[in-house]
Every structure is written in C-alpha cells, then in structure tokens.
Design a protein around this motif. Structure first.
Motif, PDB file in Angstrom:
ATOM      1  N   LYS A 177       0.817  -1.214   0.000  1.00  0.00           N
ATOM      2  CA  LYS A 177       0.000   0.000   0.000  1.00  0.00           C
ATOM      3  C   LYS A 177       0.848   1.261   0.000  1.00  0.00           C
ATOM      4  CE  LYS A 177      -0.926  -0.257   4.949  1.00  0.00           C
ATOM      5  NZ  LYS A 177      -1.944  -0.401   5.970  1.00  0.00           N
ATOM      6  N   SER A 178       2.112   1.170   0.425  1.00  0.00           N
ATOM      7  CA  SER A 178       2.980   2.352   0.427  1.00  0.00           C
ATOM      8  C   SER A 178       3.903   2.440  -0.790  1.00  0.00           C
ATOM      9  CB  SER A 178       3.815   2.383   1.712  1.00  0.00           C
ATOM     10  OG  SER A 178       4.684   1.279   1.742  1.00  0.00           O
ATOM     11  N   SER A 179       3.893   1.422  -1.675  1.00  0.00           N
ATOM     12  CA  SER A 179       4.828   1.425  -2.801  1.00  0.00           C
ATOM     13  C   SER A 179       4.160   1.542  -4.174  1.00  0.00           C
ATOM     14  CB  SER A 179       5.681   0.152  -2.778  1.00  0.00           C
ATOM     15  OG  SER A 179       4.923  -0.981  -3.178  1.00  0.00           O
ATOM     16  N   VAL A 180       2.878   1.817  -4.205  1.00  0.00           N
ATOM     17  CA  VAL A 180       2.133   1.809  -5.471  1.00  0.00           C
ATOM     18  C   VAL A 180       2.770   2.732  -6.511  1.00  0.00           C
ATOM     19  CG1 VAL A 180      -0.095   2.315  -6.560  1.00  0.00           C
ATOM     20  CG2 VAL A 180      -0.034   1.160  -4.348  1.00  0.00           C
ATOM     21  N   HIS A 181       2.970   3.982  -6.160  1.00  0.00           N
ATOM     22  CA  HIS A 181       3.524   4.949  -7.120  1.00  0.00           C
ATOM     23  C   HIS A 181       4.948   4.570  -7.543  1.00  0.00           C
ATOM     24  CE1 HIS A 181       4.043   8.732  -9.225  1.00  0.00           C
ATOM     25  NE2 HIS A 181       5.201   8.869  -8.602  1.00  0.00           N
TER      26      HIS A 181
ATOM     27  N   VAL B 121       5.178   3.635 -11.442  1.00  0.00           N
ATOM     28  CA  VAL B 121       5.620   4.799 -12.211  1.00  0.00           C
ATOM     29  C   VAL B 121       7.141   4.955 -12.187  1.00  0.00           C
ATOM     30  CG1 VAL B 121       5.414   7.299 -12.490  1.00  0.00           C
ATOM     31  CG2 VAL B 121       3.418   5.955 -11.808  1.00  0.00           C
ATOM     32  N   VAL B 122       7.685   5.189 -11.004  1.00  0.00           N
ATOM     33  CA  VAL B 122       9.106   5.509 -10.894  1.00  0.00           C
ATOM     34  C   VAL B 122       9.976   4.335 -11.335  1.00  0.00           C
ATOM     35  CG1 VAL B 122      10.945   6.280  -9.345  1.00  0.00           C
ATOM     36  CG2 VAL B 122       8.614   7.156  -9.043  1.00  0.00           C
TER      37      VAL B 122
ATOM     38  N   PRO C 116      -0.959  -7.423  -5.079  1.00  0.00           N
ATOM     39  CA  PRO C 116      -1.941  -8.100  -4.230  1.00  0.00           C
ATOM     40  C   PRO C 116      -3.069  -7.186  -3.755  1.00  0.00           C
ATOM     41  CG  PRO C 116       0.085  -7.719  -3.002  1.00  0.00           C
ATOM     42  CD  PRO C 116       0.329  -7.247  -4.404  1.00  0.00           C
ATOM     43  N   ILE C 117      -3.010  -5.904  -4.100  1.00  0.00           N
ATOM     44  CA  ILE C 117      -4.126  -5.002  -3.804  1.00  0.00           C
ATOM     45  C   ILE C 117      -5.206  -5.182  -4.863  1.00  0.00           C
ATOM     46  CG2 ILE C 117      -4.844  -2.581  -3.593  1.00  0.00           C
ATOM     47  CD1 ILE C 117      -1.907  -1.998  -2.661  1.00  0.00           C
ATOM     48  N   MET C 118      -4.794  -5.227  -6.130  1.00  0.00           N
ATOM     49  CA  MET C 118      -5.725  -5.330  -7.256  1.00  0.00           C
ATOM     50  C   MET C 118      -5.895  -6.767  -7.757  1.00  0.00           C
ATOM     51  SD  MET C 118      -6.546  -2.201  -7.352  1.00  0.00           S
ATOM     52  CE  MET C 118      -7.497  -2.037  -8.847  1.00  0.00           C
TER      53      MET C 118
ATOM     54  N   ARG D 299      -7.455   0.031   0.169  1.00  0.00           N
ATOM     55  CA  ARG D 299      -8.219   0.682  -0.891  1.00  0.00           C
ATOM     56  C   ARG D 299      -7.606   0.414  -2.257  1.00  0.00           C
ATOM     57  NH1 ARG D 299      -9.202   6.834   0.139  1.00  0.00           N
ATOM     58  NH2 ARG D 299      -9.922   6.548  -1.981  1.00  0.00           N
ATOM     59  N   PRO D 300      -8.420   0.108  -3.261  1.00  0.00           N
ATOM     60  CA  PRO D 300      -7.908  -0.047  -4.633  1.00  0.00           C
ATOM     61  C   PRO D 300      -7.273   1.263  -5.101  1.00  0.00           C
ATOM     62  CG  PRO D 300     -10.163  -0.837  -4.462  1.00  0.00           C
ATOM     63  CD  PRO D 300      -9.852  -0.145  -3.163  1.00  0.00           C
ATOM     64  N   HIS D 301      -6.367   1.164  -6.049  1.00  0.00           N
ATOM     65  CA  HIS D 301      -5.693   2.340  -6.592  1.00  0.00           C
ATOM     66  C   HIS D 301      -6.014   2.451  -8.079  1.00  0.00           C
ATOM     67  CE1 HIS D 301      -2.773  -0.418  -8.341  1.00  0.00           C
ATOM     68  NE2 HIS D 301      -2.687  -0.996  -7.159  1.00  0.00           N
ATOM     69  N   ARG D 302      -5.451   3.433  -8.750  1.00  0.00           N
ATOM     70  CA  ARG D 302      -5.784   3.708 -10.154  1.00  0.00           C
ATOM     71  C   ARG D 302      -4.754   3.236 -11.162  1.00  0.00           C
ATOM     72  NH1 ARG D 302      -7.614   9.835  -9.034  1.00  0.00           N
ATOM     73  NH2 ARG D 302      -9.291   9.304  -7.621  1.00  0.00           N
TER      74      ARG D 302
END
Length: 191
Positions: free
Chosen positions: A106-110, A114-115, A133-135, A186-189
């Motif tokens: 949950k803290s590494s999504v971006h 992206v990066v 594992p979130i999505m 929470r799901p992300h985009r």
C-alpha cells in the motif's frame, strides 16, 4: 533553488545503513525507506522464486546499478542467467539482468508502477513484472525503450490472479493461482 548533483547522492547512499527492519533504495536521487514487507508480499516472492528453474540466478533484495541513473533500486527479485552472475559485489549491473519483480504494497504503489517502471526501462531490463496483491493482478512489462524519465516499456499485459503469466524471456508460465491479496486496502488507479 539550488541544483543538486545526483551523482553525489549515490556516493552517500553507498555507505548508508538503514535502521534495522527497514529497506532503503535510491530512486532518481531520492532516498526511499520502507518498513519490512507483509507476509502476503513475502509469500508471493517465495512462490515466484520457487517456480523459476535453478538454471537462473534468483536473488532477493539485490541492489541494481542502472547505467546513467542516480538510482540503485532494490527489486523484490532479480533474475539473470546463472553463468552471468558476478562472483561478488553489492551492485548488480542492469545489463546482466533478464527480469526484475516488484510486489506492490500500500505504500509502494507509485514507486512500483511509475518511478521504477521508468528506471528499469531506462536500464534496458527486458522484463519487469509487477505483482499487485491489492488489485489481484500482475502487470507484465516488456520491450524497454528510451532514456531517463522518458524511458518506458512498449508492451504491457495485465493478468488476473489465477491465470498464468507468460514469462517468455525465462521460458516458463508463472502460476498465480496461490497468490494472496492484501485485505482492507483501498484499490488504486494504476497501471
């Protein structure tokens, strides 16, 4: 605004020791620290590693040297031909690597979507696999092109957990049927 020489950051990072229980990596001149991963994360990494034949070197948390970048990412798993494996060293040259794997938290999504996508593409790493594992899906990225922050992967395939992931560069299909998910996140985009 003062300009910062990002190359000096890599010199600082070389001697940096994160606190116990934390992982640190340098991403485009930014020092990123994270706490230890969730059991779901570790189980996924172990499952993937177990599915890759031992003719491949399969290294967890290996620092990677990305040519031309002020970055030393630490993927969850690095895969390269066993006969290309250096005898020692902290930094694995990106030119030797066939695949890197990141498991999203949950803290590494971006960072993961992206990066690191741009950093690994800039390093010319042929396959970047993001397991989320979130999505409850995997994102298989291949065909890296470009330089610096404009680098990207030209091929992207999203595969739901339970479906096989075609790992052509490794000559196998990855079984995702036992990958766990993170509850109450929470799901992300992304992607």
């Amino acid at each position: 605004m003062t300009a910062v020489d990002e190359r000096r950051m890599t010199q600082f990072f070389e001697g940096f020791e994160p606190p116990e229980g934390a992982k640190a990596e340098l991403l485009r001149g930014v020092l990123v620290m994270m706490s230890s991963p969730d059991i779901v994360h570790n189980w996924i990494v172990a499952d993937v590693q177990d599915q890759i034949p031992r003719r491949w070197a399969r290294l967890q948390t290996q620092d990677v040297d990305i040519v031309g970048e002020a970055s030393e990412p630490v993927p969850d798993l690095v895969v390269l031909p066993k006969d290309s494996l250096p005898s020692s060293g902290r930094l694995m040259p990106c030119q030797l690597i066939t695949m890197v794997l990141e498991v999203v938290s949950k803290s590494s999504v971006h960072q993961d979507y992206v990066v690191k996508r741009s950093i690994y593409a800039a390093g010319g790493i042929p396959t970047y696999l993001v397991i989320d594992p979130i999505m409850a899906h995997c994102v298989l990225l291949t065909k890296p092109a470009g330089q610096g922050e404009d680098a990207d992967y030209h091929a992207q395939e999203i595969i739901k957990f339970g479906e096989p992931v075609p790992m052509d560069d490794l000559g196998l299909e990855l079984d995702t049927s036992e990958f766990g998910t993170l509850p109450d996140v929470r799901p992300h985009r992304y992607p």
